[in-house]
Design a protein around this motif. Structure first.
Motif, PDB file in Angstrom:
ATOM      1  N   GLN A   1      -8.467  -5.449  -5.475  1.00 15.06           N
ATOM      2  CA  GLN A   1      -7.591  -4.503  -6.153  1.00 15.06           C
ATOM      3  C   GLN A   1      -7.895  -4.522  -7.650  1.00 15.06           C
ATOM      4  OE1 GLN A   1      -3.487  -3.926  -4.970  1.00 15.06           O
ATOM      5  NE2 GLN A   1      -3.650  -5.655  -3.557  1.00 15.06           N
ATOM      6  N   ALA A   2      -7.613  -3.392  -8.279  1.00 14.92           N
ATOM      7  CA  ALA A   2      -7.820  -3.302  -9.725  1.00 14.92           C
ATOM      8  C   ALA A   2      -6.707  -4.042 -10.453  1.00 14.92           C
ATOM      9  CB  ALA A   2      -7.842  -1.831 -10.153  1.00 14.92           C
ATOM     10  N   ASP A   3      -7.054  -4.610 -11.620  1.00 18.46           N
ATOM     11  CA  ASP A   3      -6.068  -5.249 -12.487  1.00 18.46           C
ATOM     12  C   ASP A   3      -5.494  -4.158 -13.396  1.00 18.46           C
ATOM     13  OD1 ASP A   3      -4.526  -6.784 -14.108  1.00 18.46           O
ATOM     14  OD2 ASP A   3      -6.182  -7.782 -15.134  1.00 18.46           O
TER      15      ASP A   3
ATOM     16  N   GLN B   1     -10.080   1.061   1.306  1.00 23.74           N
ATOM     17  CA  GLN B   1      -9.532   2.402   1.132  1.00 23.74           C
ATOM     18  C   GLN B   1      -8.303   2.385   0.214  1.00 23.74           C
ATOM     19  OE1 GLN B   1      -9.009   2.874   5.291  1.00 23.74           O
ATOM     20  NE2 GLN B   1     -11.223   2.695   5.608  1.00 23.74           N
ATOM     21  N   ILE B   2      -7.412   1.408   0.407  1.00 21.27           N
ATOM     22  CA  ILE B   2      -6.208   1.333  -0.428  1.00 21.27           C
ATOM     23  C   ILE B   2      -6.594   1.001  -1.872  1.00 21.27           C
ATOM     24  CG2 ILE B   2      -4.074   0.041  -0.800  1.00 21.27           C
ATOM     25  CD1 ILE B   2      -3.811  -0.193   2.226  1.00 21.27           C
ATOM     26  N   GLY B   3      -7.597   0.120  -2.055  1.00 21.80           N
ATOM     27  CA  GLY B   3      -8.046  -0.201  -3.412  1.00 21.80           C
ATOM     28  C   GLY B   3      -8.564   1.026  -4.137  1.00 21.80           C
TER      29      GLY B   3
ATOM     30  N   ARG C   1       0.264  -4.399  -8.347  1.00 28.61           N
ATOM     31  CA  ARG C   1      -0.635  -4.801  -7.259  1.00 28.61           C
ATOM     32  C   ARG C   1       0.047  -4.510  -5.932  1.00 28.61           C
ATOM     33  NH1 ARG C   1      -5.011  -7.731  -8.529  1.00 28.61           N
ATOM     34  NH2 ARG C   1      -5.135  -8.559  -6.418  1.00 28.61           N
ATOM     35  N   ILE C   2      -0.698  -3.922  -4.999  1.00 30.47           N
ATOM     36  CA  ILE C   2      -0.148  -3.582  -3.679  1.00 30.47           C
ATOM     37  C   ILE C   2      -0.039  -4.866  -2.863  1.00 30.47           C
ATOM     38  CG2 ILE C   2      -0.590  -2.295  -1.560  1.00 30.47           C
ATOM     39  CD1 ILE C   2      -2.065  -0.247  -3.332  1.00 30.47           C
ATOM     40  N   THR C   3       1.176  -5.156  -2.405  1.00 24.69           N
ATOM     41  CA  THR C   3       1.415  -6.413  -1.672  1.00 24.69           C
ATOM     42  C   THR C   3       1.431  -6.216  -0.169  1.00 24.69           C
ATOM     43  OG1 THR C   3       3.809  -6.119  -1.877  1.00 24.69           O
ATOM     44  CG2 THR C   3       2.692  -7.398  -3.593  1.00 24.69           C
TER      45      THR C   3
ATOM     46  N   ASP D   1       3.316   8.688   7.665  1.00 21.10           N
ATOM     47  CA  ASP D   1       4.242   7.558   7.589  1.00 21.10           C
ATOM     48  C   ASP D   1       3.678   6.401   6.772  1.00 21.10           C
ATOM     49  OD1 ASP D   1       2.239   6.995   9.330  1.00 21.10           O
ATOM     50  OD2 ASP D   1       3.515   6.106  10.882  1.00 21.10           O
ATOM     51  N   PHE D   2       2.681   6.677   5.946  1.00 26.29           N
ATOM     52  CA  PHE D   2       2.077   5.636   5.117  1.00 26.29           C
ATOM     53  C   PHE D   2       3.020   5.265   3.969  1.00 26.29           C
ATOM     54  CE2 PHE D   2      -0.381   4.704   1.230  1.00 26.29           C
ATOM     55  CZ  PHE D   2      -1.064   3.572   1.639  1.00 26.29           C
ATOM     56  N   ALA D   3       3.230   3.953   3.756  1.00 27.80           N
ATOM     57  CA  ALA D   3       4.057   3.465   2.646  1.00 27.80           C
ATOM     58  C   ALA D   3       3.508   2.120   2.196  1.00 27.80           C
ATOM     59  CB  ALA D   3       5.521   3.327   3.066  1.00 27.80           C
ATOM     60  N   VAL D   4       3.796   1.756   0.925  1.00 22.74           N
ATOM     61  CA  VAL D   4       3.310   0.488   0.377  1.00 22.74           C
ATOM     62  C   VAL D   4       4.421  -0.175  -0.417  1.00 22.74           C
ATOM     63  CG1 VAL D   4       0.887   1.174   0.257  1.00 22.74           C
ATOM     64  CG2 VAL D   4       2.393   1.651  -1.677  1.00 22.74           C
ATOM     65  N   ASP D   5       4.300  -1.495  -0.599  1.00 26.32           N
ATOM     66  CA  ASP D   5       5.130  -2.254  -1.526  1.00 26.32           C
ATOM     67  C   ASP D   5       4.246  -2.689  -2.690  1.00 26.32           C
ATOM     68  OD1 ASP D   5       7.547  -2.101  -0.234  1.00 26.32           O
ATOM     69  OD2 ASP D   5       7.160  -3.835   1.041  1.00 26.32           O
ATOM     70  N   ILE D   6       4.780  -2.607  -3.920  1.00 31.22           N
ATOM     71  CA  ILE D   6       4.000  -2.880  -5.131  1.00 31.22           C
ATOM     72  C   ILE D   6       4.798  -3.826  -6.009  1.00 31.22           C
ATOM     73  CG2 ILE D   6       2.959  -1.841  -7.188  1.00 31.22           C
ATOM     74  CD1 ILE D   6       2.595   0.716  -5.585  1.00 31.22           C
ATOM     75  N   ASP D   7       4.141  -4.865  -6.563  1.00 29.06           N
ATOM     76  CA  ASP D   7       4.842  -5.808  -7.421  1.00 29.06           C
ATOM     77  C   ASP D   7       4.840  -5.307  -8.865  1.00 29.06           C
ATOM     78  OD1 ASP D   7       2.345  -6.309  -8.467  1.00 29.06           O
ATOM     79  OD2 ASP D   7       2.087  -8.254  -7.462  1.00 29.06           O
TER      80      ASP D   7
END
Length: 877
Positions: A143-145, A804-806, A781-783, A771-777
């Motif tokens: 993942q990108a910083d 793909q998510i990155g 950053r995608i957790t 129905d795609f969903a993500v959690d992000i801190d």
């Protein structure tokens, strides 16, 4: 920022390469490995980051491997209001140039050009975000910083409805506050400066407590000295009284000594009488037991004699049965031995026929191997001589096809001369005598200069003209190439090459047949091992008949030998069974006979032993009666019983007199009186010593100045308390300020998560579904990812999903930052983990993103990006 063009010269293994990019949308740069795709990104970094004189390893690594020259990079860029061309040459003849076209013209070189380009980029570009959004070769799963990127922070702040951030001053203030906090606190607690102040305060408090304790102990010791003086006087009186009472109890204990002596004398005489009675009783009991033993021995002797007489007839029958069993066993063992000899002979016959058959088979295998080796030797010579293998033949066919095509092109461009014979003649056409009959017509293609001559009559030169020069040159070149290839393959024509290739393939098949024959016939042997087996078998087979007995007759073949061996083994088994049964019968009969004899011998021995035992007992009894009759033993026993009863009564009287004097009480009083007197004397001595020591200590402490020392220590404690309080106040204030600013900063960052998540999910639904969903801190950053109601941690996703998510998160950042001026998204060798369906969806997503951002894809596999509509494709070799 938009990258319009990159040009490389003498960069690593790249001679020269120019790539022009679409200012918006997707540009796909295709090329094989080591064509220089990744070098484009590397060159951008070195152009912007390093001076042309740098000697860093990353700069040295870009040095060309094919030329003694400097590596060069030149780019056309639009960034903010600026449009400029920026170039550098490293290593040799280092040079830096910058040409700014807008908003106003500028031309700079050297260090000035480097610093001006750096200033333009920092003015118009979030450099850290630009580098974070790249996917370099080999890092597609990371993942990108995205934390702390100013452009992204500004975009998210606006999307969240907040005020515009004020830039780096707050970050500098926050860093200063964090530095002040870190001066006083570490992750494990307060730092050394606070600890040292606390330690100085604790040390001063310990000194005060110690001096106060010593002063209190001085007061206690004065009171204790008075108490000790009173206790010593009391013990003086107690010692005199206890000594008197101890003397009285000791006199009473002496009176008990006589009573104890009388009791001990009576008990000693009773013990002697008891011993004499026991000896008399034992002598009489021994005499009675010996008489009983004699009677029992005589009865057992008589019984053994009767049993021996009754068992004599059975011994003769047992001996006769044993002799018969021995005879049957001898006959059975002889039959078994004869059967074993027959088995040995039939076993040798079988081995002979087996060796004979094996020798025949191995000789045939060796013969087949010899034939295959001879044919293979010839085939190896053919393989060594013929160079026309399948690739060479294919190459020759291709070259011949090119020659044919060139000839056709040449003939199409050449003139045609038609020669008609008005009468029969033999003209020379291009040096070849060509007979023609009357009326015959011959068409000739003029490929160069041709001569038609009727000897002595006509000579005509025909030239094809200038229009055939190029086709003729091409034809000659291709024909020379074919001739050179034929010569290299050691053949003259393509037909000869075809024939040679057929012979080569047949030779290779022969070699393969040799290997197959060797594998089939050798199996687990080598040729030498096969020869050794044949050499070992031949003497055994040829010499067996000479040493074998003539009778019985040798079996005719292997099967007969096998049948006779089996029958001999069966007969031997039956004979062994009969011998075993005969031996078992003999052993049983022998056991019975041996048992009968043993029982008879045992009876005789037992009878002798019983007679000897009875005689010994009789002699012993007679000897004892001769010395002391039975009546004398009875009289001695009666006298001992009378004497023991009298002494027992005297002992009882002495014990009763001693018990009446209460010896335990008298002894206890004497011991306790002496102990009490001694203890009082020791206590008096100890207290007297303690009192003297305490009085000496009090005299010394009275001169020590404890009050003055305590005052000085309390003043030092007050100073230490003040210093520690000040440092704690500073540390607590720094920590409170940092915690407050950090909480505010975290809350501000938390506001950025929602718009970023919304953008990532909107883009991700194109690839993963609705129905795609993500959690992000808070660090963006995608957790985790949720799909079809199932939530999976990011680190547990497959490689393709991570990749793909990155990429999606980077694209989301680029879209959000577009209003700030735009950041190119560079993806080098991405989507190596993605399946075809996801590749197609990612292509559709990139096409949509390209309307807003500049996207650059570098790939060695064009198939991955065939689903991107409208993208510019640049092919580099």
């Amino acid at each position: 920022m938009r990258i319009r063009r990159i040009q490389l010269r003498n960069w690593r293994g790249v001679g020269e390469c120019t790539v022009e990019f679409a200012p918006s949308g997707v540009t796909v740069v295709e090329g094989p490995n080591e064509a220089g795709k990744s070098s484009l990104v590397e060159a951008l970094d070195l152009l912007f980051d390093e001076l042309d004189s740098s000697g860093k390893s990353r700069v040295r690594a870009a040095k060309p491997v094919h030329a003694d020259a400097g590596a060069e990079v030149e780019v056309d860029i639009e960034s903010g209001a600026y449009a400029f061309t920026y170039s550098k040459r490293f290593h040799k003849k280092a040079q830096t140039t910058l040409t700014v076209r807008a908003p106003r013209a500028e031309s700079l070189t050297g260090r000035d050009a480097h610093e001006r380009a750096d200033a333009i980029l920092r003015e118009t570009l979030d450099v850290s975000l630009w580098k974070a959004l790249r996917v370099s070769q080999g890092m597609g799963l990371e993942q990108a910083d995205l934390s702390g990127k100013p452009w992204l922070t500004a975009a998210l702040d606006r999307a969240a409805g907040g005020a515009a951030p004020t830039g780096g001053r707050e970050e500098a203030l926050f860093d200063a506050v964090r530095g002040e906090r870190d001066r006083w606190w570490s992750d494990r607690g307060p730092r050394k400066e606070i600890g040292e102040a606390d330690q100085r305060r604790a040390d001063a408090a310990a000194v005060v407590a110690q001096l106060k304790g010593e002063l209190a102990m001085l007061d206690q010791d004065v009171d204790r000295a008075a108490t000790l003086a009173k206790e010593v006087a009391r013990l003086e009186v107690s010692c005199i009284e206890l000594e008197r009472r101890a003397s009285e109890h000791a006199a009473a204990a002496v009176a008990l000594t006589k009573l104890r002596a009388a009791r001990d004398d009576a008990e000693r005489r009773f013990a002697q009488a008891e011993t004499a009675h026991a000896r008399a009783q034992a002598a009489r009991d021994e005499r009675v037991a010996l008489a009983g033993d004699l009677a029992a021995a005589e009865a057992a002797t008589m019984e053994a004699g009767h049993a021996l007489t009754a068992g004599s007839p059975g011994m003769e029958g047992a001996r006769a049965a044993l002799a018969e069993a021995e005879k049957d066993l001898a006959l059975a063992e002889a039959g078994a031995e004869a059967a074993r000899r027959e088995v040995e002979l039939r076993e040798r016959d079988f081995e002979y026929r087996h060796d004979e058959l094996e020798l025949q088979q191995m000789s045939e295998r060796r013969a087949r191997l010899a034939v295959a080796d001879r044919e293979a030797a010839s085939a190896e010579e053919t393989v060594a001589l013929i160079l026309v293998d399948d690739p060479t033949l294919a190459k020759l066919r291709a070259l011949n096809e090119e020659v044919v095509k060139a000839r056709v092109r040449l003939e199409a461009a050449s003139a045609t001369v038609s020669v008609e014979a008005l009468r029969s003649c033999s003209p020379e056409i291009d040096g070849t005598l060509t007979p023609l009959v009357r009326g015959e017509t011959r068409d000739v293609r003029v490929l160069g200069t041709w001569r038609i001559e009727v000897p002595g009559v006509l000579r005509m030169d025909v030239r094809s003209g200038a229009g055939t020069d190029a086709p003729r040159t091409d034809f000659e070149s291709r024909r020379r190439g074919l001739d050179a290839a034929l010569a290299a393959a050691r053949v003259a024509t393509l037909d000869e090459a075809e024939s040679a290739n057929v012979r080569l393939r047949e030779a290779r098949r022969t070699l393969a047949d040799r290997d197959r024959v060797a594998k089939d016939d050798l199996r687990d042997l080598t040729r030498e091992g096969l020869a050794r087996k044949i050499d070992n078998l031949q003497p055994r087979v040829s010499g067996y008949c000479a040493q074998r007995p003539a009778s019985p007759e040798l079996p005719a073949d292997f099967e007969t030998a096998q049948d006779l061996r089996r029958k001999a083994k069966d007969d031997a088994t039956a004979a062994d069974a009969a011998s075993t049964a005969a031996r078992a019968h003999r052993d049983a009969v022998k056991l019975r006979a041996d048992t009968t004899v043993a029982m008879s011998n045992e009876g005789e021995a037992r009878l002798r032993l019983l007679r000897e035992q009875a005689a010994v007992i009789r002699r012993r009894l007679d000897t004892q009666r001769a010395g002391t009759p039975d009546e004398a033993l009875d009289s001695a026993l009666g006298h001992a019983e009378t004497q023991m009863a009298a002494v027992a009564r005297e002992s009882q009287v002495a014990r009763e007199a001693l018990d009446a004097a209460q010896p335990d009480v008298v002894d206890g009083l004497a011991r306790s009186g002496r102990i009490a007197a001694d203890k009082a004397r020791e206590d008096r001595h100890g207290l007297t010593s303690n009192l003297a020591a305490l009085r000496a200590t009090l005299q010394l402490r009275g001169e020590d100045g404890l009050s003055e020392r305590l005052g000085a220590a309390e003043a030092a404690l007050e100073v230490a308390n003040g210093e520690a309080a000040r440092k704690h106040a500073q540390a607590d204030a720094a920590k409170a300020l940092f915690d407050a600013m950090a909480a505010e900063r975290d809350a501000e960052r938390a506001r950025y998560v929602a718009p970023f998540r919304a953008k990532v999910e909107a883009l991700g639904r194109t690839v993963f579904g609705a129905d795609f969903a993500v959690d992000i801190d808070d660090d963006l950053r995608i957790t985790s990812r949720t799909l079809a109601g199932r939530t999976v941690e990011f680190d547990s996703l497959s490689g393709g999903a991570k990749e793909q998510i990155g990429v999606i998160s980077r694209i989301a950042c680029a879209i959000l930052a577009a209003d700030e001026g735009g950041v190119p998204v560079i993806l080098d060798d991405a989507f190596g983990w993605s399946d075809p369906d996801r590749l197609e969806r990612m292509g559709a997503l990139l096409a949509v993103v390209g309307r807003t951002c500049q996207v650059i894809l570098l790939t060695c596999d064009p198939i991955r990006h065939r689903h991107i509509p409208g993208g510019r494709v640049v092919r580099i070799a």
